[in-house]
Design an enzyme around this catalytic site. Structure first.
Site, short mmCIF file in Angstrom:
data_model
loop_
_atom_site.label_atom_id
_atom_site.label_comp_id
_atom_site.label_asym_id
_atom_site.label_seq_id
_atom_site.Cartn_x
_atom_site.Cartn_y
_atom_site.Cartn_z
N ASP A 144 -13.07 5.23 1.41
CA ASP A 144 -11.63 5.36 1.72
C ASP A 144 -11.23 6.82 1.77
O ASP A 144 -11.17 7.50 0.74
CB ASP A 144 -10.81 4.60 0.67
CG ASP A 144 -9.29 4.71 0.93
OD1 ASP A 144 -8.87 5.49 1.81
OD2 ASP A 144 -8.54 4.01 0.23
N ASP A 179 0.88 -1.17 0.00
CA ASP A 179 0.00 0.00 0.00
C ASP A 179 0.92 1.22 0.00
O ASP A 179 1.50 1.57 1.02
CB ASP A 179 -0.88 -0.04 1.26
CG ASP A 179 -1.70 1.24 1.44
OD1 ASP A 179 -1.61 2.14 0.59
OD2 ASP A 179 -2.42 1.33 2.46
N LYS A 185 3.06 11.51 -3.85
CA LYS A 185 2.08 10.68 -4.56
C LYS A 185 1.11 11.57 -5.34
O LYS A 185 0.61 11.18 -6.39
CB LYS A 185 1.31 9.81 -3.55
CG LYS A 185 0.30 8.86 -4.19
CD LYS A 185 -0.23 7.88 -3.18
CE LYS A 185 -1.37 7.04 -3.73
NZ LYS A 185 -1.86 6.09 -2.73
N GLU A 189 -7.01 0.53 -4.60
CA GLU A 189 -7.01 0.43 -3.13
C GLU A 189 -8.34 -0.10 -2.56
O GLU A 189 -8.33 -0.99 -1.71
CB GLU A 189 -6.65 1.79 -2.51
CG GLU A 189 -5.17 2.11 -2.70
CD GLU A 189 -4.84 3.58 -2.54
OE1 GLU A 189 -5.70 4.35 -2.07
OE2 GLU A 189 -3.70 3.96 -2.86
P1 ADP Z 1 -2.79 7.54 2.93
O1 ADP Z 1 -3.38 6.27 2.46
O2 ADP Z 1 -3.20 8.71 2.10
O3 ADP Z 1 -1.33 7.49 3.18
P2 ADP Z 1 -3.69 7.02 5.60
O4 ADP Z 1 -4.70 5.97 5.43
O5 ADP Z 1 -2.39 6.67 6.22
O6 ADP Z 1 -3.48 7.86 4.30
O7 ADP Z 1 -4.38 8.18 6.44
C1 ADP Z 1 -3.67 9.29 6.81
C2 ADP Z 1 -4.60 10.28 7.40
O8 ADP Z 1 -5.28 9.71 8.51
C3 ADP Z 1 -3.88 11.51 7.91
O9 ADP Z 1 -4.51 12.68 7.43
C4 ADP Z 1 -4.01 11.38 9.43
O10 ADP Z 1 -4.11 12.64 10.04
C5 ADP Z 1 -5.30 10.62 9.56
N1 ADP Z 1 -5.37 9.90 10.83
C6 ADP Z 1 -4.63 8.86 11.26
N2 ADP Z 1 -4.98 8.48 12.49
C7 ADP Z 1 -5.99 9.31 12.87
C8 ADP Z 1 -6.80 9.43 14.05
N3 ADP Z 1 -6.61 8.64 15.09
N4 ADP Z 1 -7.73 10.42 14.06
C9 ADP Z 1 -7.91 11.24 13.02
N5 ADP Z 1 -7.20 11.17 11.89
C10 ADP Z 1 -6.24 10.22 11.80
MG MG Z 2 -4.46 4.82 1.70
#
Ligand code: ADP
Ligand code: MG
Length: 581
Positions: free
Chosen positions: A172, A10, A72, A149
């Site tokens: 998502d 991922d 990205k 995804e």
């Molecule tokens: P990506 O797939 O785009 O890399 P992620 O699935 O890792 O993204 O999600 C990242 C986002 O999730 C960030 O904006 C982060 O602030 C948010 N995030 C992660 N944990 C929490 C939480 N406990 N509460 C609120 N937002 C969260």
């Molecule tokens: Mg993601």
């Protein structure tokens, strides 16, 4: 002999993670810090060595010019990022993240990894998918499949009960992208019905929104602060990110306002943020989630009531205001029994097992759709005028893939000897509003009246990569192109050059990353402590930096303990990497 498994990856905007399918299940792989999520951040040290993840994130706090992030969002464009002396393309930066994940997996499994399944947002266009594939190749990985995804997430869920017939909606919301996908599961088959999304909407926008809300309360404006007091803005964004996460578990949280230098004074202004206030501040972002949600349901010809399951994916779906939004809009309690951060990587590993014909997944069939319309530019005759620039769709949005479809076009002028087939992606009537993907020149048309036929064939494969062929029935000549080969930076010669450049880059030793992170952490704190405390800390940092390269384990351990002690004494305990699960 044990053959190395295909790695499921991922590759996220903010975090990346990987998994393999072993002993009948997806197994997530920890990085050098023992953590499953690796920040998608790349740094190049002054000596040219590359660092990825937490260590790079920490370096970026004091030396942002040496660090790249959120690249990205630039995939599939000709943009480059300057890192120290070097200029790197988005696929090159992504390849460094992939290389780090590959090294983690090899360390964990004790096997060399050669192949991968990499996931992309369903809404990624042809250029972005091709760029992702190139990133894999640059990392020394044969990319066996580019997987959407949400499809991966549904795989992770659907695999659990392949005998039940269900309609699923995958919601998502990641750091910077939003995807909605409608799927059905029956008799062990997983079928995507429709998909919609937005490439510029994610958790980071919620953080920015909270930041500007807090500033407005103080009579300030985020855009102005970013320009005039960048240190304050940067620090406040970090603070807002923490507050946002705290509001996931608590009803209120306190946000401290840093001063113009980005430091917290002894008694900073504190703003109490209630969850409702956050929801209000983010209302227009929540509203933007509605469009893609409605569109995916409409395209999939499905009412919200007909959904059996709603699956939440992406870290930003942890926010209660998002969960409330989904529950209210769809009238259903969404599923979060698998960790929304991890489902995509787990699904990628299941897809990898499917490619490996793992017997544990042999009952699972997967179909996918083309998430956007693909077509060509045509000239229309309106009255007795010819008007160019119209769009002739050939593969419609949400067609099941792989697919191959034929359409014929014709010459418009007498003795027209060639036709340039211009290929676009998008939904607009006029090509100027769609994304130009590439062109194919059809030459050698025999002289004759207008209306001579050219047969076009569009083939869209399981990776979401488009091939266009043209046949000239008059001569039997055949023309062919893989559209994205022509994107700037992705031509074979460019890729070869890039492979060499990437091979030259040396990675900072993986087992030293945590030690390096401590150095950058301490360097950051040097800038934060009071002047009278600074000297003692600097001495400890100097000693530690020297011991890092001295190759004397005892000396190093002493220096490390001392530095941690000094930091703790100053009120900045170093958060040692823990092993999260
Ligand atoms: P990506 O797939 O785009 O890399 P992620 O699935 O890792 O993204 O999600 C990242 C986002 O999730 C960030 O904006 C982060 O602030 C948010 N995030 C992660 N944990 C929490 C939480 N406990 N509460 C609120 N937002 C969260
Ligand atoms: Mg993601």
């Amino acid at each position: 002999m044990i053959s190395a498994p295909i790695l499921g990856i991922d590759l996220g905007t903010t975090h990346s993670l990987c998994a393999v399918f072993r002993d009948g299940k997806a197994e997530l792989i920890p990085n050098a810090f023992g953590q499953l999520l690796t920040p998608s951040v790349v740094g190049v040290l002054e000596d040219g060595q590359v660092i990825v993840g937490r260590t790079a994130l920490e370096l970026g706090v004091t030396r942002p010019e040496l660090v790249a992030r959120t690249f990205k969002r630039m995939m599939g464009t000709a943009a480059t990022v300057k890192l120290g002396e070097r200029s790197l393309s988005p696929p090159e930066l992504s390849s460094l993240v992939l290389r780090a994940l590959k090294a983690d997996a090899e360390q964990h499994l004790g096997l060399e990894i050669r192949e991968a399944v990499i996931t992309v947002p369903a809404y990624f266009n042809d250029h972005q998918r091709q760029a992702t594939k190139v990133a894999g190749e640059l990392a020394g990985l044969a990319v066996r499949r580019i997987l959407n995804e949400p499809t991966a997430a549904a795989l992770a869920y659907g695999y659990q009960d392949p005998d039940v017939e269900k309609r699923l909606l995958v919601f998502d919301l990641g750091g910077g992208t939003f995807d909605v996908t409608l799927m059905s599961v029956f008799e062990g088959a997983l079928e995507i019905t429709s998909t919609a999304g937005e490439g510029q909407l994610g958790g980071e926008d919620f953080t920015a929104r909270l930041t500007s809300w807090a500033l407005r309360k103080q009579g300030m404006n985020l855009e102005v602060v970013e320009l005039t007091e960048p240190l304050r803005a940067a620090r406040l964004l970090v603070e807002a990110e923490q507050v946002k996460r705290r509001l996931t578990d608590e009803l209120t949280a306190e946000l401290r306002l840093p001063d113009a230098d980005g430091r917290f004074p002894d008694e900073p202004t504190v703003i109490t943020v209630k969850r409702e206030a956050f929801a209000e501040a983010a209302a227009s972002l929540l509203a933007r989630l509605e469009g893609p949600l409605a569109r995916s349901l409409r395209d999939g010809d499905c009412e919200a009531e007909a959904l059996d399951e709603v699956i939440l994916v992406g870290g930003a779906t942890r926010m209660p205001i998002v969960i409330d939004f989904v529950r209210e809009k769809l009238g259903k309690e969404p599923r979060i029994d698998l960790d929304p951060d991890q489902v995509v990587a787990m699904g990628a590993a299941i897809q990898a097992a499917l490619l490996e014909d793992d017997e544990a997944v042999e009952d699972l069939v997967l179909t996918d759709v083309c998430p956007f319309t693909l077509g060509v530019a045509i000239t229309k005759q309106i009255g007795n005028q010819y008007r160019p620039g119209y769009y002739l769709p050939i593969l419609h949005r949400n067609t099941t893939i792989p697919v191959s479809k034929e359409e014929s076009v014709a010459t418009v002028t007498p003795n027209q000897r060639e036709v340039v087939v211009r290929v676009y992606q998008g939904e607009s009537r006029r090509v100027e509003d769609n994304l130009f993907l590439g062109e194919l020149k059809v030459e050698g048309i025999p002289p004759g009246p207008p209306g001579q036929q050219v047969l076009l064939r569009f083939t869209y494969d399981l990776n979401g990569i488009l091939e266009v062929e043209a046949l000239l029935p008059a001569t039997g000549q055949h023309f062919q192109t893989v559209i994205t080969k022509h994107v700037r930076g992705l031509a074979p010669a460019d890729i070869e050059r890039s492979v060499r450049a990437m091979q030259e880059l040396k990675f900072y030793p993986r087992d030293q990353l945590a030690n390096r992170e401590l150095l950058h952490f301490a360097e950051r704190i040097v800038g934060e402590v009071a002047t009278f405390q600074r000297e003692a800390l600097e001495d400890a940092v100097d000693y530690y930096e020297h011991s890092l390269h001295a190759g004397e384990p005892e000396l190093f351990e002493r220096a490390r303990q001392e530095l941690i002690l000094v930091l703790t004494g100053l009120g900045f305990p170093y958060g040692e990497p823990d092993s999260e699960s």
